[in-house]
Enzyme design. Structure first.
Site, PDB file in Angstrom:
ATOM      1  CG  ASN A 102     -28.748  41.688  15.339  1.00  0.00           C
ATOM      2  OD1 ASN A 102     -29.718  42.114  15.844  1.00  0.00           O
ATOM      3  ND2 ASN A 102     -27.703  41.731  15.944  1.00  0.00           N
ATOM      4  CB  ALA A 135     -22.916  39.570   9.762  1.00  0.00           C
ATOM      5  CG  HIS A 168     -23.622  33.028  10.347  1.00  0.00           C
ATOM      6  ND1 HIS A 168     -24.106  32.854  11.654  1.00  0.00           N
ATOM      7  CD2 HIS A 168     -22.784  33.855  10.272  1.00  0.00           C
ATOM      8  CE1 HIS A 168     -23.680  33.955  12.368  1.00  0.00           C
ATOM      9  NE2 HIS A 168     -22.948  34.781  11.608  1.00  0.00           N
TER      10      HIS A 168
END
Ligand SMILES: NC(=O)C1=CN([C@@H]2O[C@H](COP(=O)(O)OP(=O)(O)OC[C@H]3O[C@@H](n4cnc5c(N)ncnc54)[C@H](OP(=O)(O)O)[C@@H]3O)[C@@H](O)[C@H]2O)C=CC1
Ligand SMILES: O=C([O-])CC(=O)C(=O)O
Length: 276
Positions: free
Chosen positions: A198, A130, A228
């Site tokens: 993760n 991701a 992010h």
């Protein structure tokens, strides 16, 4: 709808461990066909649910036990709950085979699995998942990186139920403004939010390791995506990267994750590889 053949001898045989959000998308793509790869087996918890889904999708594939994966596959895509990482990796790595690990948080405290791969000629592959920019981070890591800092903002339901929130009685329900729920190392974040970040565990493995990579985690009712931001300072370059992931049906998991797995699988056998 897709009709899948089971493995053929020329292909790398790929198995999927965990038929959830990521596993279903990857299974479908393999069933439709990826050059040089075949869908060889699936392992899951609820066999009846998995069988019903496979039938609905028109995919022909055996459901096998975890321990039997090495008999069926050259590579297993691990996309299961973090607590069975060992059960998936150990038999495959001992047999000198490959495991593509999505539960990167669970890998951080398990350097023994890397040792096992080394000892038996196996391989653990951690895809970008991701996140973004592991090509640049790993290139910079060939020189000297002085810092890797990450800030994650998720809708509160993308963090709800994380062990750290439960243990510290931090509620993310009904927030009206952003709340910083964690600040610390990637190693501590992976233990505190094993199913939610993760990404930072994987980033740390690409760069300067879990103790020097830092993260802030925000529960933010103003965002609808898993956001992010990464800042890297290195002697070769400084760079910032950001990604806004559309959550999948599993609000913790961005839709791009399964696509990253498919891209990584495609690269394994492609005659043209682009990127580090
Ligand atoms: N590296 C990255 O960038 C990212 C990593 N992840 C991680 O990837 C993993 C998978 O994510 P996601 O697909 O969203 O998760 P899901 O919860 O959607 O799927 C996990 C599946 O694992 C299955 N499962 C449960 N127990 C077992 C078992 N004992 N053996 C085999 N299968 C089992 C469940 O199947 P059943 O339905 O039968 O119970 C479930 O469907 C998670 O660890 C997640 O944290 C997620 C996003 C990004
Ligand atoms: O890292 C994870 O587990 C998932 C994540 O943040 C995302 O999908 O954006």
């Amino acid at each position: 709808m897709s009709a899948a053949g089971v493995s053929n001898l020329q292909s790398k045989r790929v198995a999927i461990a965990g038929l959830g959000e990521i596993g279903r998308t990857v299974a479908n793509k393999l069933a439709q066909g990826l050059p040089g790869l075949s869908l060889a087996a699936i392992t899951t918890r609820d066999q009846a649910k998995a069988r019903a889904w496979l039938d609905r999708e028109g995919i022909v594939c055996p459901l096998v036990a975890l321990d039997d994966l090495p008999d069926h596959a050259d590579l297993v895509v691990e996309c299961a709950p973090a607590d069975i990482l060992d059960q998936i990796c150990r038999p495959m790595l001992t047999a000198g085979k490959q495991v593509m690990v999505l539960s990167a948080s669970a890998l951080l405290p398990r350097p023994d699995l890397v040792d096992l791969a080394r000892a038996h000629g196996g391989q653990i592959i951690v895809p970008t998942g991701a996140l973004i920019g592991f090509d640049a981070v790993s290139a910079a890591a060939e020189g000297t990186i002085s810092s890797v800092q990450m800030v994650t903002r998720k809708p509160p339901n993308g963090l709800a139920g994380a062990p750290y929130l439960v243990a510290n009685r931090i509620s993310v329900e009904g927030l009206t403004s952003a709340l910083c729920v964690f600040k610390g190392s990637a190693r501590d974040a992976a233990a505190a939010f094993p199913a939610n970040v993760n990404v930072v565990a994987a980033l740390s493995l690409a760069g300067i390791g879990p103790d020097r990579t830092t993260i802030e985690i925000w529960a933010d009712p103003a965002v609808t995506r898993n956001c992010h931001q990464i800042r890297v300072e290195a002697d070769s370059a400084s760079f910032t990267m950001s990604i806004e992931n559309v959550p999948s049906e599993n609000p913790r998991t961005g839709r791009i994750t399964a696509l990253s797995v498919i891209a990584a699988l495609r690269k394994l056998t492609s005659p043209l590889q682009v990127g580090t």
